[in-house]
Design an enzyme around this catalytic site. Sequence first.
Site, mmCIF file in Angstrom:
data_model
loop_
_atom_site.group_PDB
_atom_site.id
_atom_site.type_symbol
_atom_site.label_atom_id
_atom_site.label_comp_id
_atom_site.label_asym_id
_atom_site.label_seq_id
_atom_site.Cartn_x
_atom_site.Cartn_y
_atom_site.Cartn_z
ATOM 1 N N HIS A 1 0.828 -1.214 0.000
ATOM 2 C CA HIS A 1 0.000 0.000 0.000
ATOM 3 C C HIS A 1 0.861 1.263 0.000
ATOM 4 O O HIS A 1 0.390 2.342 0.359
ATOM 5 C CB HIS A 1 -0.901 0.026 1.225
ATOM 6 C CG HIS A 1 -1.695 -1.213 1.433
ATOM 7 N ND1 HIS A 1 -2.530 -1.708 0.465
ATOM 8 C CD2 HIS A 1 -1.767 -2.074 2.474
ATOM 9 C CE1 HIS A 1 -3.092 -2.824 0.928
ATOM 10 N NE2 HIS A 1 -2.631 -3.070 2.128
ATOM 11 N N HIS B 1 -6.735 -4.692 -1.125
ATOM 12 C CA HIS B 1 -5.962 -5.937 -1.057
ATOM 13 C C HIS B 1 -6.227 -6.822 -2.256
ATOM 14 O O HIS B 1 -6.126 -8.042 -2.175
ATOM 15 C CB HIS B 1 -6.312 -6.707 0.204
ATOM 16 C CG HIS B 1 -5.953 -5.975 1.439
ATOM 17 N ND1 HIS B 1 -6.844 -5.183 2.111
ATOM 18 C CD2 HIS B 1 -4.787 -5.878 2.099
ATOM 19 C CE1 HIS B 1 -6.236 -4.649 3.156
ATOM 20 N NE2 HIS B 1 -4.994 -5.039 3.169
#
Lengths: 334, 198
Positions: free
Chosen positions: A56, A218
Amino acid sequence: MRMLINSPETVVADALRGIAAAHPDLEVDVERRIVVRRGAREGGRVGLVSGGGSGHEPLHAGFVGPGMLSAACPGEVFTSPVPDQMLRAAAAVDSGQGVLFVVKNYTGDVLNFQMAAEFAEEDGIRIEQVLVNDDVAVTDSLYTAGRRGTGATLFVEKIAGAAAEAGAPLDEVAEIARRVNAASRSFGVALSACTTPAKGSPTFDLPDGELELGIGIHGEPGRERRPVMPSREIARTAVGAVVEELEQIAPQDGPVLALVNGMGATPLLELYGFTADVCAVLAERGVQVARTLVGNYVTSLDMAGCSVTLCRADEELLRLWDAPVRTAALRWGA
Amino acid sequence: MRDTDFFRRWMAAAAAAVEREADRLTELDSPIGDADHGSNLLRGFTAVRAALEAEPPATPAAVLGLAGRTLISTVGGASGPLYGTLLRRTGKELGDAAEVSDEDVRKALDAGVTAVAALGGAAAGDKTMLDALLPGVAALGTSYRAAAEAAEAGAAATVPMLARKGRASYLGERSIGHQDPGATSSALLLAALAEAAG
């Protein structure tokens, strides 16, 4: 799938060595996987520790530094870090004023931070936790793990970090962090799936000509698939979903902080065009935008797409947002 | 009676099973998770194997305690705390005896599974590890083999379920039609137990 890596097993460690090389003002423990603001324990401030799966970036290590996080704990790709990391990070940053854990609402993160909090308190470190859960694509109910933590994490870390930097005590920093989270909502759209280094192929199939609405960060598919739409239609859908929820939770008027976030593979050229559409939709709906941040901040590896996060901000939150910050990925006024 | 070596064999068999099935677990985790269940458990059980070899524990409880702590420290995600808690709690129930009966093992695992349910907040039918562990432990009174088979059947029965916990729950209706990776690895753990029992 071609990737700029040495091996899937070493991507996280390799990136940490790169962060250490590029940012000498950070203390990077590659072996134990923590990134700490140099001199974090000096100054008698409350510590701010976050962490989560890797993939991320720049979240979270890119937000370590004066005015934001004291330390970050990167896990494996899309996998929460282990309690040992948060425990070490808490010990490394605690000046005796206590430590706030900023936790994105995913089962793994919640469980590992909870264990770390218990261990840290046994070691005599005061811990508060704030759970970030801003993603409106997930219904917050008994039948899900609850709304996911996404873009609002940046708002929480920046604003609570400014409060800690200014010397606010732990309970106050925690209260501000919770207030920011409660006033924030997000919605994400994917134009492509992402590819994890371990798997080497896309996490879901998205045929040409379709996009995925309500995605997380995700590589999990979203709630709905639609034919590809122009940017202004995507803006209408995303902003609409966010504003409808914001109106329910925060009916008061007042401006918003807007984060127009890229998921990793969408060019800034497109992201700025999308920002124009987002701002146009907000203006149509009578929402006043106080500050806008555009860029790839809470990403999902090589996913193409975007997310919109809005935070209803009063004067205090705006002042803390504007306070100086000096991190790898976010810096102004300092 | 089951001695310390039995529990070491159980963990060794679990590590071997995870190694063998890692790719399948990751594959199952792809449509309804984030495609890493196999690699995460493989990292954890590889560390468990190394820890047990480096410092062989003296009692059944110590074997499971060390294995559980190692999983918590190496796996991450939800699986680390959940499997770690399962083994730690099961170990704790066994006390400091050098040998335990099959009934002791059954009771201890029952307590371990209860601890997993409390930590994760899930119940039967939520499409989680528990859908393999609960029927598996319930069948332990019959035999280790029966427990392994019940857990395997439990994992297969997660296919039509709607996920209510963890990352798969974000998919809502779209979680239906896929076997739960956590239930699948839980079935492997109980199959490894049957293998250790011979």
